[in-house]
Design a protein around this motif. Structure first.
Motif, PDB file in Angstrom:
ATOM      1  N   ALA A 167       0.824  -1.208   0.000  1.00 43.70           N
ATOM      2  CA  ALA A 167       0.000   0.000   0.000  1.00 43.70           C
ATOM      3  C   ALA A 167       0.860   1.261   0.000  1.00 43.70           C
ATOM      4  CB  ALA A 167      -0.924   0.001   1.207  1.00 43.70           C
ATOM      5  N   GLU A 168       1.937   1.253   0.777  1.00 41.32           N
ATOM      6  CA  GLU A 168       2.824   2.417   0.820  1.00 41.32           C
ATOM      7  C   GLU A 168       3.442   2.684  -0.549  1.00 41.32           C
ATOM      8  OE1 GLU A 168       4.288   2.200   5.497  1.00 41.32           O
ATOM      9  OE2 GLU A 168       5.475   1.241   3.923  1.00 41.32           O
ATOM     10  N   ALA A 169       3.839   1.628  -1.244  1.00 39.34           N
ATOM     11  CA  ALA A 169       4.425   1.790  -2.575  1.00 39.34           C
ATOM     12  C   ALA A 169       3.390   2.272  -3.583  1.00 39.34           C
ATOM     13  CB  ALA A 169       5.047   0.474  -3.037  1.00 39.34           C
ATOM     14  N   VAL A 170       2.213   1.673  -3.539  1.00 38.29           N
ATOM     15  CA  VAL A 170       1.164   2.011  -4.503  1.00 38.29           C
ATOM     16  C   VAL A 170       0.645   3.427  -4.292  1.00 38.29           C
ATOM     17  CG1 VAL A 170      -1.207   1.453  -5.182  1.00 38.29           C
ATOM     18  CG2 VAL A 170       0.472  -0.372  -4.903  1.00 38.29           C
ATOM     19  N   SER A 171       0.606   3.879  -3.045  1.00 37.00           N
ATOM     20  CA  SER A 171       0.040   5.196  -2.748  1.00 37.00           C
ATOM     21  C   SER A 171       0.809   6.325  -3.416  1.00 37.00           C
ATOM     22  CB  SER A 171       0.008   5.423  -1.228  1.00 37.00           C
ATOM     23  OG  SER A 171       1.325   5.497  -0.700  1.00 37.00           O
ATOM     24  N   ALA A 172       2.055   6.073  -3.796  1.00 42.03           N
ATOM     25  CA  ALA A 172       2.870   7.103  -4.443  1.00 42.03           C
ATOM     26  C   ALA A 172       2.726   7.098  -5.960  1.00 42.03           C
ATOM     27  CB  ALA A 172       4.342   6.899  -4.078  1.00 42.03           C
TER      28      ALA A 172
END
Length: 240
Positions: A129-134
């Motif tokens: 999620a942290e990677a995708v949120s960017a």
């Protein structure tokens, strides 16, 4: 330990001679006793068999490890994972709704989602999620619940039902073990429900797995090879 207990433990060791695991209820049925009796047998034994998450397995099976550490796994076979995820990226189409599994194998995929493609990502993994949120253009659905730090993922009683409510075009799945007879398995039992829900829901199921997972069996089985539409790996997995 009495003689009857020793006989039961020997029978269970024979049943697990080739690895894998038995549910506690299955072990009790095999021996014709209650689950509590099996628990007492194990408590009085020398530790050759262990009970983890309701599943009985051999303590000395080299294919089982006591713990999964995401920080350690992150750097293992990193280049192979990157190449495999490049192949996975080639399957994407604009407008896709994707399920991205937890672990480290699919992180290069999450980090490299196209910036100019409209996508929806469903995941229960915080690192994904942290990677995708960017990523611009990506709509993120992070499924919450109780947080498991070892795998940086969440678990909840209704997660499987929530996943089945999505129109998933593709499910990108990871596995810690790929065995020709015993299928796909992972370290953590809380991962089984979301993996199975994604497999049941998605139009296309893709397993991304490096060669180091081939032939291994981990404690929690979640699917068979026949449940997967495409395996993205360095070598084709053996099928039964």
């Amino acid at each position: 330990m009495n003689d009857r207990s020793a006989v039961r433990l020997t029978r269970l060791q024979q049943a697990l001679a080739e690895g894998g695991s038995l549910r506690l209820a299955e072990a009790a049925s095999l021996c014709g006793v209650s689950a509590m009796t099996i628990r007492r047998d194990l408590a009085g034994a020398d530790g050759e068999l262990v009970l983890i998450g309701g599943h009985l397995m051999r303590a000395d099976d080299p294919r089982h490890v006591p713990a999964y550490d995401l920080a350690v796994q992150r750097d293992r076979h990193a280049e192979a994972k990157r190449r495999l995820c490049e192949r996975a990226l080639a399957t994407l189409e604009a407008g896709d709704t994707l399920f991205i599994d937890c672990g480290t194998t699919l992180m290069p995929l999450a980090l490299s989602l196209p910036e100019d493609m409209s996508l929806t990502v469903v995941t229960y993994a915080l690192n994904v999620a942290e990677a995708v949120s960017a990523r611009p253009g990506v709509r993120l659905w992070l499924l919450g619940g109780i947080y498991h730090g070892s795998s940086r993922s969440f678990a909840s009683d209704d997660m499987a039902e929530t996943i089945r409510g999505f129109g998933l075009n593709k499910a990108f799945l990871s596995a810690a073990g790929v065995h020709p007879r015993q299928g796909l398995s992972c370290f953590h039992f809380h991962e089984v429900a979301p993996k199975q829900a994604a497999i049941a829901t998605a139009q296309r199921r893709l397993l991304v797995v490096d060669a180091s997972k081939q032939g291994l069996v981990r404690p929690a089985r979640f699917a068979g090879l026949d449940d997967i539409d495409e395996v993205i790996t360095e070598a084709a997995p053996q099928r039964p």
